[in-house]
Design an enzyme around this catalytic site. Structure first.
Site, PDB file in Angstrom:
ATOM      1  N   SER A 126      -1.301  11.346   3.276  1.00  0.00           N
ATOM      2  CA  SER A 126      -1.293   9.944   2.218  1.00  0.00           C
ATOM      3  C   SER A 126      -1.243  10.369   0.535  1.00  0.00           C
ATOM      4  CB  SER A 126      -1.751   8.799   2.898  1.00  0.00           C
ATOM      5  OG  SER A 126      -1.460   8.513   3.507  1.00  0.00           O
TER       6      SER A 126
ATOM      7  N   LYS B  71       0.093  10.002  -1.994  1.00  0.00           N
ATOM      8  CA  LYS B  71       0.595   8.633  -2.656  1.00  0.00           C
ATOM      9  C   LYS B  71      -0.205   8.407  -4.103  1.00  0.00           C
ATOM     10  CE  LYS B  71       1.403   5.715   1.819  1.00  0.00           C
ATOM     11  NZ  LYS B  71       0.524   6.670   2.312  1.00  0.00           N
TER      12      LYS B  71
ATOM     13  N   SER C  14      -2.323   1.702   2.499  1.00  0.00           N
ATOM     14  CA  SER C  14      -1.971   2.957   2.240  1.00  0.00           C
ATOM     15  C   SER C  14      -0.820   2.999   3.066  1.00  0.00           C
ATOM     16  CB  SER C  14      -3.126   3.671   3.113  1.00  0.00           C
ATOM     17  OG  SER C  14      -2.804   5.950   2.904  1.00  0.00           O
TER      18      SER C  14
END
Length: 420
Positions: free
Chosen positions: A102, A105, A162
């Site tokens: 993640s 991102k 997230s």
């Protein structure tokens, strides 16, 4: 009058010939194009070998000249940088290709923030939720088709919670499709000089071709902080509620240390536990990237070790600002005899604490400097060294333009150089 042998000619005749030869040389030199008279810049001295991978500039990590070594870190790869100067303080496997999970991102947010800055999106704009976004697996914000959601809400869902679904919805709002958005991500990666990064999606869900490195993540994160300060506040937000579901920010350091104001967590089974963290103490900002740790607790603990080590053992000093004029250099064949040289902008340099006085600027430049010289023209490099190791290299540029002198002024200077 009978010609005498050369050896018997009077000293006066010999002196006249010598001077006439000098003047002729001067006239010939004055008629040559300026570029032909300039010597090439001296080659830069090779920096000493670094214990860890050197920064892209060829400089060594600042930790290499510190008496206090970096702590031992339980992670597959990590890096710590001084954001003010852009220098690497220390690193381990910084260019190893790793799975970003993640942390992807951060790039997704960077591209979205670009669109917001360019007015292609607004925070209040409502974004449709596609079937693809709704069905995206992994961590979620819990958006729903046919239920209005704004860009601002999606930013919080992507950054604080997230949410993979929020990331896809934003990608589709900017790029039309997630695959088209991934092309934008790769375009930005190339522009920012990320050497080991390739993005296949906006979420960080595993893909064999979806890779990055801790150095790339540090570069990207620093750019997000400096390029988009108006949107950085999302990263210190501790929780967000959407659809009556409250989720906390997974970055434990937001609770553990009040100086921490970001940035992003990541985890998959194959990537391990990852964290990009950043903190401000005084006027210094430090950024840490750790990937491949074994737990949420470990990634937080190891990141805090590096943050504390960096703040406690290093200073950031500013050089060549308005209070520090540049280096004086002689100019030939110009309307001025001297010119100031220096880096194009003030320079911030991280040094081990107490070592600022030992920092040495070493100029390597074109010699002679021959007018005309334009303001901002690069004439060499300026290396900042400590204990014989290069910490940073900057362009050496002309600070004020110098016009070319008239014919006789150029001739006089050329004669002077001929006798030097």
């Amino acid at each position: 009058m009978k010609n005498l042998p050369y050896s018997a000619q009077s000293p006066v005749v010999f002196t006249r010939r010598l001077l006439s030869g000098a003047v002729l040389s001067a006239m010939l030199a004055a008629s040559m194009p300026t570029w032909a008279q300039q010597a090439p810049a001296a080659p830069a001295a090779a920096p000493a070998a670094a214990a860890t991978a050197p920064a892209p500039t060829g400089a060594v990590p600042v930790g290499d000249v510190s008496a206090v070594p970096a702590p031992t870190i339980a992670a597959k790869a990590w890096i710590v940088i001084d954001v003010n100067s852009g220098q690497t303080l220390a690193a381990s496997n910084p260019d190893m290709k790793v799975e970003p999970a993640s942390l992807t991102k951060i790039m997704t947010a960077y591209v979205v923030f670009n669109a917001l800055e360019e007015k292609r999106l607004t925070l209040e704009q409502t974004v449709p939720v596609s079937e693809h976004a709704w069905r995206t697996g992994g961590s979620r914000m819990f958006i729903e088709p046919r239920k209005p959601v704004t860009v601002d809400e999606l930013n919080q869902g992507m950054i604080v919670q997230s949410g993979n679904d929020a990331s896809v919805a934003l990608a589709e709002a900017v790029g039309g499709s997630e695959s088209a958005f991934a092309a934008l991500m790769n375009q930005e990666a190339e522009r920012l000089g990320l050497k080991n990064s390739h993005f296949m999606n906006a979420t960080g869900l595993p893909d064999p071709q979806h890779t990055t490195s801790t150095r790339d993540l540090a570069t990207l994160s620093a750019h997000l902080i400096t390029d988009h300060p108006d949107f950085f506040h999302y990263y210190k937000q501790k929780s967000y509620t959407y659809n009556k579901i409250t989720q906390p920010n997974r970055n434990r350091l937001l609770w553990a240390d009040p100086s921490v104001d970001g940035m992003k967590t990541g985890h998959t089974d194959s990537a391990g536990y990852c964290l990009v963290s950043t903190a401000v103490r005084g006027d210094r900002r430090i950024l840490v990237v750790v990937v491949g740790t074994d737990s949420e607790a470990t990634r937080a603990e190891e990141s805090l070790k590096l943050l504390n080590w960096s703040f406690q053992n290093f200073d950031t000093v500013k050089l060549f600002d308005k209070s520090q004029p540049g280096i004086d250099a002689r100019v030939w064949e110009g309307t001025a005899e001297n010119v100031k040289l220096g880096p194009p902008n003030p320079v911030s340099i991280a040094v081990p604490r107490g070592k600022a006085g030992d920092l040495k600027p070493v100029a390597q430049r074109t010699d002679p400097l021959i007018a005309p010289l334009a303001k901002g023209q690069q004439v060499g490099t300026l290396q900042f060294t400590l204990d014989g190791k290069v910490l940073r290299t900057e362009p050496l540029v002309v600070q004020d333009a110098v016009e070319r002198a008239g014919f006789f002024g150029r001739m006089v200077d050329t004669v002077k150089r001929w006798f030097q």
